[in-house]
Scaffold this motif. Structure first.
Motif, PDB file in Angstrom:
ATOM      1  N   ASN A 143       0.820  -1.218   0.000  1.00 50.35           N
ATOM      2  CA  ASN A 143       0.000   0.000   0.000  1.00 50.35           C
ATOM      3  C   ASN A 143       0.850   1.263   0.000  1.00 50.35           C
ATOM      4  O   ASN A 143       1.994   1.256   0.442  1.00 50.35           O
ATOM      5  CB  ASN A 143      -0.926   0.029   1.228  1.00 50.35           C
ATOM      6  CG  ASN A 143      -2.024  -1.005   1.129  1.00 50.35           C
ATOM      7  OD1 ASN A 143      -2.154  -1.675   0.120  1.00 50.35           O
ATOM      8  ND2 ASN A 143      -2.799  -1.132   2.189  1.00 50.35           N
TER       9      ASN A 143
ATOM     10  N   LYS B 119       4.617   0.695  -7.666  1.00 50.99           N
ATOM     11  CA  LYS B 119       4.467   1.781  -6.692  1.00 50.99           C
ATOM     12  C   LYS B 119       5.273   3.016  -7.083  1.00 50.99           C
ATOM     13  O   LYS B 119       4.809   4.144  -6.913  1.00 50.99           O
ATOM     14  CB  LYS B 119       4.859   1.275  -5.293  1.00 50.99           C
ATOM     15  CG  LYS B 119       4.541   2.286  -4.222  1.00 50.99           C
ATOM     16  CD  LYS B 119       4.119   1.656  -2.916  1.00 50.99           C
ATOM     17  CE  LYS B 119       5.288   1.306  -2.049  1.00 50.99           C
ATOM     18  NZ  LYS B 119       4.851   0.821  -0.725  1.00 50.99           N
TER      19      LYS B 119
ATOM     20  N   ASP C 174      -8.828  -2.617  -3.164  1.00 53.85           N
ATOM     21  CA  ASP C 174      -7.447  -2.219  -3.479  1.00 53.85           C
ATOM     22  C   ASP C 174      -7.237  -2.287  -4.991  1.00 53.85           C
ATOM     23  O   ASP C 174      -8.046  -2.885  -5.709  1.00 53.85           O
ATOM     24  CB  ASP C 174      -6.421  -3.071  -2.716  1.00 53.85           C
ATOM     25  CG  ASP C 174      -6.524  -4.553  -3.030  1.00 53.85           C
ATOM     26  OD1 ASP C 174      -7.250  -4.932  -3.972  1.00 53.85           O
ATOM     27  OD2 ASP C 174      -5.865  -5.346  -2.323  1.00 53.85           O
TER      28      ASP C 174
ATOM     29  N   LEU D 169      -2.991  -0.513  -2.453  1.00 54.60           N
ATOM     30  CA  LEU D 169      -2.515  -1.137  -3.693  1.00 54.60           C
ATOM     31  C   LEU D 169      -2.784  -2.632  -3.625  1.00 54.60           C
ATOM     32  O   LEU D 169      -3.457  -3.197  -4.462  1.00 54.60           O
ATOM     33  CB  LEU D 169      -1.007  -0.878  -3.874  1.00 54.60           C
ATOM     34  CG  LEU D 169      -0.646   0.404  -4.623  1.00 54.60           C
ATOM     35  CD1 LEU D 169      -1.130   1.617  -3.907  1.00 54.60           C
ATOM     36  CD2 LEU D 169       0.836   0.467  -4.871  1.00 54.60           C
TER      37      LEU D 169
ATOM     38  N   LEU E 138       0.693  -3.024 -11.520  1.00 56.64           N
ATOM     39  CA  LEU E 138       0.967  -2.091 -10.425  1.00 56.64           C
ATOM     40  C   LEU E 138       2.460  -1.896 -10.208  1.00 56.64           C
ATOM     41  O   LEU E 138       3.200  -2.866 -10.069  1.00 56.64           O
ATOM     42  CB  LEU E 138       0.384  -2.649  -9.126  1.00 56.64           C
ATOM     43  CG  LEU E 138      -1.093  -2.389  -8.873  1.00 56.64           C
ATOM     44  CD1 LEU E 138      -1.509  -3.069  -7.577  1.00 56.64           C
ATOM     45  CD2 LEU E 138      -1.354  -0.898  -8.795  1.00 56.64           C
TER      46      LEU E 138
END
Ligand code: ATP
Length: 249
Positions: A60, A165, A155, A139, A163
């Motif tokens: 996350n 980050k 999420d 996430l 994904l």
């Protein structure tokens, strides 16, 4: 291609990225507008009104962005609206997903909470105002880590496979810089209509509450100052204030 020229500091574990930037401001440290602090985990992640933001270690994003406004607290009023749209822009640009915005500052995807925004301020009514814009985005919520969340949540990993980050941090930083510069130049003028198109509760019956008082009405969207407009007994009324919570009936 996206390049991020802002300074991005990453800390593994912190109480709260917002608390850390607020402490630095209060200690008189000079921060640069656009400076970002990211953590892998927060031990005391915060929402509004003393609520907890669940911040387990993992994928996350726990993110804070510093911005200085020269026009004082008055100009800070609509910032949550501009920030919500920046999160919308970033997620749309990277994943082609359209989030919905809940006034004043929550981000939903398919009716479930995906992200939260916490804008904190330090300043006088006149003169410079320091803004710390905290954004938490789920996430990939680790198994079992969502126990403390008392409402439907989601999420990004449940909706996309691509994904990264670092790319999200760069895109979010870019989108925030764009929206905040526009806000500084022309306030919410260009943003009210856009926000109303992605209003999560458009035309729904909702309740606003401060803990002390509640108001019910049909959610019409935001007004030019960023207040929420309810239709009550046929009349339109605007409500303002960072401590108001909005719920669908
Ligand atoms: P509301 O409770 O109406 O969403 P709020 O804006 O006051 O309003 P926030 O302060 O943004 O809420 O966030 C705190 C709330 O969000 C918590 O009470 C919990 O219900 C929920 N929450 C906490 N952590 C997460 C998370 N990681 N993902 C999604 N929701 C969360």
């Amino acid at each position: 291609r996206l390049s991020c020229q802002n300074s991005v500091e990453v800390q593994p574990i912190i109480d709260s990225t917002n608390s850390e930037l607020m402490r630095r401001i209060q200690q008189g440290e000079a921060l640069d507008s656009g400076q970002v602090l990211v953590a892998e985990m927060q031990q005391a992640g915060r929402g509004r009104r003393g609520r907890v933001w669940q911040s387990p270690f993992g994928a996350n994003l726990y993110y804070s962005y510093y911005w200085r406004l020269d026009d004082g607290l008055q100009a800070a009023m609509g910032v949550s609206i501009a920030v919500g749209l920046a999160v919308y822009d970033a997620i749309e640009a990277l994943y082609g997903l359209s989030v919905e915005l809940k006034w004043p500052n929550d981000i939903y995807l398919n009716g479930r909470k995906l992200a939260g925004v916490l804008v904190e301020l330090e300043g006088q009514v006149e003169g410079p105002c320091h803004l710390v814009i905290g954004i938490g985005i789920n996430l990939q919520m680790p198994e079992n880590a969502s126990k403390g969340i008392d409402q439907p949540w989601t999420d990004l990993a449940s909706h996309t496979h691509s994904l990264d980050k670092n790319v999200l941090v760069a895109q979010l930083t870019h989108s925030l810089a764009q929206r905040l510069s526009l806000y500084e130049k022309s306030g919410l003028t260009a943003m009210v209509e856009q926000w109303n198109k992605v209003n999560a509760f458009a035309n729904e019956m909702v309740t606003l509450s401060t803990g002390m008082r509640t108001w019910r009405g049909i959610c019409e969207g935001i007004d030019p100052q960023g207040g929420i407009v309810l239709r009550q007994d046929g009349e339109l009324k605007s409500y303002y204030g960072g401590e108001i919570s909005l719920r669908k009936d």
